[in-house]
Motif scaffolding. Structure first.
Motif, PDB file in Angstrom:
ATOM      1  N   ILE A 184       0.835  -1.204   0.000  1.00 32.13           N
ATOM      2  CA  ILE A 184       0.000   0.000   0.000  1.00 32.13           C
ATOM      3  C   ILE A 184       0.870   1.254   0.000  1.00 32.13           C
ATOM      4  O   ILE A 184       0.650   2.176  -0.794  1.00 32.13           O
ATOM      5  CB  ILE A 184      -0.934   0.013   1.224  1.00 32.13           C
ATOM      6  CG1 ILE A 184      -1.978  -1.096   1.112  1.00 32.13           C
ATOM      7  CG2 ILE A 184      -1.635   1.362   1.358  1.00 32.13           C
ATOM      8  CD1 ILE A 184      -2.802  -1.290   2.370  1.00 32.13           C
ATOM      9  N   VAL A 237      -5.384   5.693  -1.633  1.00 33.64           N
ATOM     10  CA  VAL A 237      -4.779   4.358  -1.608  1.00 33.64           C
ATOM     11  C   VAL A 237      -4.356   4.016  -0.180  1.00 33.64           C
ATOM     12  O   VAL A 237      -4.540   2.881   0.283  1.00 33.64           O
ATOM     13  CB  VAL A 237      -3.581   4.282  -2.571  1.00 33.64           C
ATOM     14  CG1 VAL A 237      -2.743   3.025  -2.295  1.00 33.64           C
ATOM     15  CG2 VAL A 237      -4.062   4.250  -4.015  1.00 33.64           C
ATOM     16  N   THR A 274       2.693   1.722  -3.389  1.00 38.35           N
ATOM     17  CA  THR A 274       1.752   2.169  -4.426  1.00 38.35           C
ATOM     18  C   THR A 274       1.402   3.636  -4.235  1.00 38.35           C
ATOM     19  O   THR A 274       1.390   4.420  -5.195  1.00 38.35           O
ATOM     20  CB  THR A 274       0.461   1.326  -4.387  1.00 38.35           C
ATOM     21  OG1 THR A 274       0.787  -0.053  -4.537  1.00 38.35           O
ATOM     22  CG2 THR A 274      -0.492   1.758  -5.506  1.00 38.35           C
ATOM     23  N   SER A 275       1.132   4.009  -2.992  1.00 38.96           N
ATOM     24  CA  SER A 275       0.801   5.398  -2.683  1.00 38.96           C
ATOM     25  C   SER A 275       1.975   6.323  -2.995  1.00 38.96           C
ATOM     26  O   SER A 275       1.787   7.421  -3.533  1.00 38.96           O
ATOM     27  CB  SER A 275       0.416   5.517  -1.205  1.00 38.96           C
ATOM     28  OG  SER A 275       0.076   6.845  -0.875  1.00 38.96           O
ATOM     29  N   SER A 335      -5.257  -6.725 -11.311  1.00 38.99           N
ATOM     30  CA  SER A 335      -6.095  -6.490 -10.128  1.00 38.99           C
ATOM     31  C   SER A 335      -7.307  -7.413 -10.125  1.00 38.99           C
ATOM     32  O   SER A 335      -7.656  -8.006  -9.093  1.00 38.99           O
ATOM     33  CB  SER A 335      -6.535  -5.028 -10.070  1.00 38.99           C
ATOM     34  OG  SER A 335      -5.428  -4.163  -9.915  1.00 38.99           O
ATOM     35  N   LEU A 375      -7.750   0.179  -7.244  1.00 40.19           N
ATOM     36  CA  LEU A 375      -6.802   0.394  -8.351  1.00 40.19           C
ATOM     37  C   LEU A 375      -7.530   0.378  -9.695  1.00 40.19           C
ATOM     38  O   LEU A 375      -7.192   1.153 -10.601  1.00 40.19           O
ATOM     39  CB  LEU A 375      -5.707  -0.681  -8.335  1.00 40.19           C
ATOM     40  CG  LEU A 375      -4.660  -0.603  -7.215  1.00 40.19           C
ATOM     41  CD1 LEU A 375      -3.576  -1.654  -7.442  1.00 40.19           C
ATOM     42  CD2 LEU A 375      -4.031   0.786  -7.128  1.00 40.19           C
ATOM     43  N   THR A 433      -6.962   2.469   2.044  1.00 42.79           N
ATOM     44  CA  THR A 433      -7.335   1.054   1.902  1.00 42.79           C
ATOM     45  C   THR A 433      -6.821   0.226   3.080  1.00 42.79           C
ATOM     46  O   THR A 433      -7.288  -0.896   3.299  1.00 42.79           O
ATOM     47  CB  THR A 433      -6.813   0.452   0.585  1.00 42.79           C
ATOM     48  OG1 THR A 433      -5.379   0.501   0.559  1.00 42.79           O
ATOM     49  CG2 THR A 433      -7.359   1.208  -0.625  1.00 42.79           C
ATOM     50  N   PHE A 478      -8.458  -2.937  -2.000  1.00 40.23           N
ATOM     51  CA  PHE A 478      -7.211  -2.397  -2.565  1.00 40.23           C
ATOM     52  C   PHE A 478      -7.160  -2.543  -4.084  1.00 40.23           C
ATOM     53  O   PHE A 478      -7.017  -1.551  -4.811  1.00 40.23           O
ATOM     54  CB  PHE A 478      -5.993  -3.074  -1.934  1.00 40.23           C
ATOM     55  CG  PHE A 478      -4.681  -2.623  -2.525  1.00 40.23           C
ATOM     56  CD1 PHE A 478      -4.131  -1.397  -2.171  1.00 40.23           C
ATOM     57  CD2 PHE A 478      -4.015  -3.405  -3.452  1.00 40.23           C
ATOM     58  CE1 PHE A 478      -2.929  -0.963  -2.727  1.00 40.23           C
ATOM     59  CE2 PHE A 478      -2.814  -2.987  -4.011  1.00 40.23           C
ATOM     60  CZ  PHE A 478      -2.268  -1.763  -3.643  1.00 40.23           C
TER      61      PHE A 478
END
Length: 221
Positions: free
Chosen positions: A71, A90, A74-75, A165, A143, A93, A139
């Protein structure tokens, strides 16, 4: 969204909510049901080392500390490319884990035992709902929402993220049952609750288009 579509959406959300409540009552009254035993037997019928590894790898992003690391990374990527609003959402999540923990504690359903299913990997906490399934729906589902919304991201990359995803969302229920970590009703509960959480998160994100300071280009939808 016109009024007709809003009514349909609200009806679907109501049905999902009722379904989750009904499922919660069912597993509280009958912790081990015929359908759970049958489904676990079917999923675990074909076992080999390759499937053991593949199913474990599918579940890895839902464990600690892998899930918060995924997480945060990705953020951070979104933030570095100036998608600041998306990066914040994000991070939100992570709350899926809190929701899962609270509901698990309230229902307090035991995990499948090794006298009725094959346990490939021992797990802790209670069984209902599946925290992995709940987290993956929130999550990876978010996305998918982002890839639809952020049109300036290269199309090939967007479609890859969407495909990956969706694969993770629909593969994780089988992974958890195959590994002996959950019953069928656990993963169903995680999926239904995950959809409700995903809807709330997506609604909060989409209700106001990102401004210039929140994204490389102001959003128009």
């Amino acid at each position: 969204m016109n009024k007709r579509r809003q009514r349909i959406l609200l009806l679907v959300l109501l049905i999902i909510s009722i379904g989750f409540v009904a499922l919660t009552i069912l597993v509280t009254l009958y912790p081990t049901s015929f359908i759970d035993l049958e489904f676990s037997e079917e999923v675990q019928e074909h076992q080999n080392k390759f499937l053991d590894t593949a199913m474990y790898l599918i579940s890895v992003p839902g464990y600690m500390p892998e899930s918060p690391i995924m997480i945060v990374c990705t953020s951070l990527v979104l933030f570095l490319f100036r998608y600041k609003k998306a990066a914040v959402f994000v991070m939100l999540t992570m709350l899926a884990g809190l929701v899962s923990t609270v509901v698990k504690a309230l229902v307090n359903r035991p995990r499948p035992s090794d006298d009725v299913v094959r346990i490939v990997l021992k797990t802790t906490q209670q069984s209902f709902p599946s925290g992995h399934v709940l987290f993956y729906v929130v999550f990876f589902g978010f996305l998918v929402v982002l890839m639809y919304q952020l049109e300036d991201i290269p199309k090939l990359l967007r479609w890859f993220v969407i495909a990956f995803s969706l694969f993770m969302i629909f593969a994780i229920p089988f992974s958890r049952i195959y590994l002996g970590a959950h019953w069928f009703t656990d993963v169903m509960g995680g999926f239904l609750l995950g959809v409700l959480c995903l809807y709330l998160l997506s609604w909060l994100y989409l209700r106001k288009p990102a401004k210039t300071e929140e994204a490389p280009h102001p959003e128009t939808k």
